[in-house]
Design an enzyme around this catalytic site. Structure first.
Site, PDB file in Angstrom:
ATOM      1  N   GLY A 237       0.818  -1.209   0.000  1.00 29.68           N
ATOM      2  CA  GLY A 237       0.000   0.000   0.000  1.00 29.68           C
ATOM      3  C   GLY A 237       0.844   1.247   0.000  1.00 29.68           C
ATOM      4  N   GLY A 240       2.396   5.500   4.657  1.00 32.24           N
ATOM      5  CA  GLY A 240       1.598   6.132   5.693  1.00 32.24           C
ATOM      6  C   GLY A 240       0.208   5.578   5.899  1.00 32.24           C
ATOM      7  N   GLU A 459      -9.589  33.911  -7.368  1.00 32.20           N
ATOM      8  CA  GLU A 459     -10.222  32.890  -6.533  1.00 32.20           C
ATOM      9  C   GLU A 459     -11.733  32.868  -6.730  1.00 32.20           C
ATOM     10  OE1 GLU A 459      -8.546  30.626  -5.292  1.00 32.20           O
ATOM     11  OE2 GLU A 459      -6.602  31.617  -5.454  1.00 32.20           O
ATOM     12  N   ASP A 536      -2.794  25.843 -11.189  1.00 27.66           N
ATOM     13  CA  ASP A 536      -4.079  25.484 -11.810  1.00 27.66           C
ATOM     14  C   ASP A 536      -3.837  24.855 -13.168  1.00 27.66           C
ATOM     15  OD1 ASP A 536      -5.316  26.721  -9.692  1.00 27.66           O
ATOM     16  OD2 ASP A 536      -5.460  28.649 -10.737  1.00 27.66           O
TER      17      ASP A 536
HETATM   18  P1  ADP Z   1       3.361   2.746   6.645  1.00 28.81           P
HETATM   19  O1  ADP Z   1       4.191   1.704   7.289  1.00 28.81           O
HETATM   20  O2  ADP Z   1       2.213   2.186   5.863  1.00 28.81           O
HETATM   21  O3  ADP Z   1       4.123   3.717   5.813  1.00 28.81           O
HETATM   22  P2  ADP Z   1       2.845   3.448   9.347  1.00 28.81           P
HETATM   23  O4  ADP Z   1       2.254   2.184   9.808  1.00 28.81           O
HETATM   24  O5  ADP Z   1       4.257   3.679   9.712  1.00 28.81           O
HETATM   25  O6  ADP Z   1       2.668   3.605   7.788  1.00 28.81           O
HETATM   26  O7  ADP Z   1       1.932   4.636   9.868  1.00 28.81           O
HETATM   27  C1  ADP Z   1       2.470   5.799  10.402  1.00 28.81           C
HETATM   28  C2  ADP Z   1       1.561   6.370  11.461  1.00 28.81           C
HETATM   29  O8  ADP Z   1       0.333   6.792  10.912  1.00 28.81           O
HETATM   30  C3  ADP Z   1       1.179   5.343  12.499  1.00 28.81           C
HETATM   31  O9  ADP Z   1       2.099   5.304  13.518  1.00 28.81           O
HETATM   32  C4  ADP Z   1      -0.176   5.834  12.973  1.00 28.81           C
HETATM   33  O10 ADP Z   1      -0.026   6.810  13.972  1.00 28.81           O
HETATM   34  C5  ADP Z   1      -0.755   6.500  11.766  1.00 28.81           C
HETATM   35  N1  ADP Z   1      -1.669   5.599  11.063  1.00 28.81           N
HETATM   36  C6  ADP Z   1      -1.510   5.162   9.797  1.00 28.81           C
HETATM   37  N2  ADP Z   1      -2.527   4.378   9.432  1.00 28.81           N
HETATM   38  C7  ADP Z   1      -3.355   4.308  10.482  1.00 28.81           C
HETATM   39  C8  ADP Z   1      -4.605   3.628  10.717  1.00 28.81           C
HETATM   40  N3  ADP Z   1      -5.175   2.882   9.769  1.00 28.81           N
HETATM   41  N4  ADP Z   1      -5.180   3.787  11.913  1.00 28.81           N
HETATM   42  C9  ADP Z   1      -4.599   4.550  12.855  1.00 28.81           C
HETATM   43  N5  ADP Z   1      -3.438   5.193  12.701  1.00 28.81           N
HETATM   44  C10 ADP Z   1      -2.802   5.097  11.541  1.00 28.81           C
HETATM   45 ZN    ZN Z   2      -6.102  29.371  -8.999  1.00 31.13          ZN
END
Ligand code: ADP
Ligand code: ZN
Ligand code: MG
Length: 649
Positions: A237, A240, A459, A536
């Site tokens: 995926g 984040g 805008e 834009d």
């Molecule tokens: P990835 O490994 O997919 O890049 P992480 O697991 O390191 O992302 O996510 C980073 C932070 O983002 C986590 O520590 C958490 O705080 C927040 N986060 C990301 N996805 C979720 C989720 N589905 N639910 C709650 N917190 C999340």
């Molecule tokens: Zn604009």
């Protein structure tokens, strides 16, 4: 671990390698010294030496045990040129001394073998030649030590220090530690303390992982029926979205130890290190089973081995070791391997075959409900007013990943502190969304009156195109307060209730028209073009290009896939699949569609010029207006216009 010594040829032992290198270096060093000593010296027969003596050509003689070194009398220029002499005086050097020294240094040097000849000393005295012999303090043991042992030791020591400082950075332990890795290379958490409740909005992923958790709890249930648990699952995926978090949650749910390491930590500069780390990791994990081994960013080692421009030996060895370890371990012990990547398409096919990472768990960016749930998880950690509306925040954050949302909640809390409040308000939250999207407000940037007017009309141009067209999301806010990320103002659109997963051609065209309406307003009102429209234009062009090349929405090209997207979980650059001629045609078509949309935007603004003027003036005085304020004025102006038309009829 039967295959422990598999990759160990003698040259894998770093100790041996360094020994060989130092010996070779020492030999070379000695050879260089020897050749330096004998350069500029010319060997002559003893008899010639004697005749040189006879002819008074010899200046000085050095008698040694094995050889006689002969310095011929200097026979070149005697005087330095007057310019050089005065220059030397000017620099404070005695020219005579310099000349003497130069003369001495540029004498021809000869050598010949030593013969026990009693005539020699007499002849030397006779001719008045200066002679001497160096004091023999050389003893063979010292000699051997100086030329062989000392350089060897110095070189060896250098290597030792070098590698140690390197492996210290890598967390290893000195030269002996290379290739054996140690526990610092990965983290072991006996209890992660994270459960599925901490991961919101990833229901499908959690469902897939539930089975693994159940298996770790109770392997016998599966073994009894003869079912084999998959050895590994791959979390795929965008960054984040919570892949690392999910892996930790699996360990937390199953209450087993969690071994984690990042793929990039595996690959080092010494061939064989990564492989031995893999070996070691699996050995330790097997001892602690049931447990979870998590390899983050596995694409660093798992890159496909073929069609690489620069093949990487170390990475391949590491990968091979990983593959053989995955085949080797017995999953009935309860060892589960999880890995995460955002570039699944580059992974080696061998990693993905059944029996290895055959299960793929997609961790997508959250949808509307998912975002709300994630916000709920993170808002628990901050003190808030009772009336906060996370649904509204979720609506405004389409496209944000879990990490972004966590960041926004934190940003809101920081803002509350800055404002000296004890709790976070809805306003903090919405402002945090804007900070993440558009950057911080830059109150100190003062726009000139004229610039402010242009930005305002620009805008409102966007906003009017939004309001007039059918297939657009409503305006949420218009502002002309500059932000740190470069925008001088912006119009925020927000879906009313539902999130959309599909976009129709009409919607895309309307959106493009909205993007171009900013520039249209500049031209209509001020008869000017400004740089403010750059973003834009970029976004509009990208949309048109995608329409034509990916979505099959162009009458001219039909449904041909003219571009495809690489790295769909990362920045998603597209690569062209068509001929150069088609590319040219595509560019022409893009220009045509953009022109059409621009004309449409211009017409909308011309028809609503009264509203444009009125709302823009209002925006200049207020700097920020809400979507409702905007619609109020817009509707009032429209009514006024309608009644005016009726009366003229
Ligand atoms: P990835 O490994 O997919 O890049 P992480 O697991 O390191 O992302 O996510 C980073 C932070 O983002 C986590 O520590 C958490 O705080 C927040 N986060 C990301 N996805 C979720 C989720 N589905 N639910 C709650 N917190 C999340
Ligand atoms: Zn604009
Ligand atoms: Mg991660």
């Amino acid at each position: 671990m039967e295959n422990k010594n598999k990759n160990r040829s003698p040259f894998k032992n770093p100790l041996l390698i360094f020994l060989v290198i130092s010996v070779i270096a020492t030999i070379i060093l000695n050879m260089i010294m020897l050749s330096v000593q004998t350069t500029n010296k010319q060997e002559i027969p003893y008899s010639e030496f004697l005749s040189m003596l006879e002819e008074n050509k010899v200046d000085e003689v050095i008698l040694q045990r094995e050889q006689i070194t002969i310095y011929e009398k200097y026979s070149g220029e005697d005087e330095a040129s007057p310019e050089i002499t005065s220059l030397m005086r000017f620099m404070g050097v005695d020219p005579q001394a310099v000349i003497e020294r130069t003369k001495k240094n540029s004498r021809n040097v000869y050598y010949t073998g030593y013969i026990a000849d009693d005539r020699l000393l007499k002849l030397l005295d006779e001719k008045g030649v200066q002679y001497s012999t160096p004091i023999q303090h050389q003893n063979p043991i010292l000699d051997f030590f100086l030329t062989w042992i000392l350089p060897l030791g110095v070189i060896y020591l250098l290597f030792f220090l070098l590698t140690r400082s390197m492996s210290k950075k890598m967390g290893g332990g000195g030269i002996m530690g290379i290739g054996q890795s140690n526990a610092k290379m990965y983290n072991i958490e006996n209890a992660t303390g994270i459960t599925f409740a901490d991961v919101a909005g990833q229901e499908e992923a959690k469902e897939s992982l539930d089975e693994i958790v159940d298996y770790l709890h109770n392997p016998s249930k599966y073994i009894a029926i003869g079912a084999k648990q998959p050895k590994g699952a791959l979390l795929v995926g965008p960054p984040g979205t919570g892949k690392t978090l999910l892996a930790k949650a699996v360990a937390g749910e199953a209450k087993v130890p969690f071994f984690s390491l990042s793929g990039s930590e595996f690959v080092e500069m010494f061939v064989g290190v990564g492989a031995s780390r893999v070996r070691d990791l699996f050995k330790q994990a097997a001892a602690k089973a049931p447990c979870i081994v998590f390899i983050d960013e596995i694409d660093a080692i798992g890159k496909s081995r073929d069609n690489q421009l620069n093949s990487n030996d170390e990475r391949e060895q590491t990968l091979n070791q990983l593959l053989s370890e995955m085949d080797g371990f017995d999953s009935s012990k309860g060892l589960v391997i999880l890995a995460a990547t955002n570039r699944p398409e580059v992974l080696d096919k061998a990693l993905l075959r059944p029996g290895r990472f055959d299960r793929r768990i997609i961790v997508e960016k959250p949808d509307l409900k998912g975002r709300e749930d994630i916000l709920k998880v993170h808002i628990k950690n901050v003190k808030t007013e009772p009336d906060i509306n996370l649904h509204e925040m979720a609506l405004a954050t389409s496209g944000a990943a879990g990490a972004d949302l966590a960041n926004m909640v934190n940003e809101a809390a920081l803002r509350a502190v800055r404002c000296n409040r004890k709790t976070v308000t809805q306003e903090d939250l919405m402002e945090a969304v804007e900070v993440i999207i558009a950057g911080k407000e830059k109150k100190d940037r003062i726009l000139s009156e004229q610039e402010k007017r242009i930005v305002s009309f620009h805008e409102v141009g966007h906003a009017l195109a939004t309001a007039v067209q059918k297939h657009t999301q409503p305006v949420h806010k218009i502002t002309i307060v500059p932000r740190t990320m470069g925008s001088l103002g912006y119009t925020m659109q927000m879906p009313e209730e539902e999130e959309k997963y599909l976009m129709s051609k009409d919607e895309i065209l309307d959106q493009i028209t909205v993007f171009l309406a900013g520039r249209a307003a500049e031209e209509l009102v001020f008869n000017t073009k400004t740089t403010g429209a750059a973003n834009d234009i970029e976004r509009a062009t990208e949309l048109v290009r995608n329409m034509i090349t990916q979505y099959g929405m162009s009458d001219k090209f039909g449904m041909a896939a003219l571009e495809s997207i690489q790295n769909k979980y990362l920045d998603g650059r597209s690569v062209s699949n068509c001929s150069e001629e088609t590319k040219t045609d595509i560019d022409k078509e893009i220009v045509r569609v953009l022109k059409e949309c621009y004309d449409k935007a211009m017409n909308i603004l011309k028809e609503n010029r009264d509203a444009l003027d009125e709302i823009a003036e209002f925006l200049i005085s207020k700097e920020t207006i809400s979507g409702e304020q905007f619609m109020d004025i817009f509707n009032k102006v429209k009514e006024k216009r309608n009644t005016a038309e009726e009366t003229t009829e």
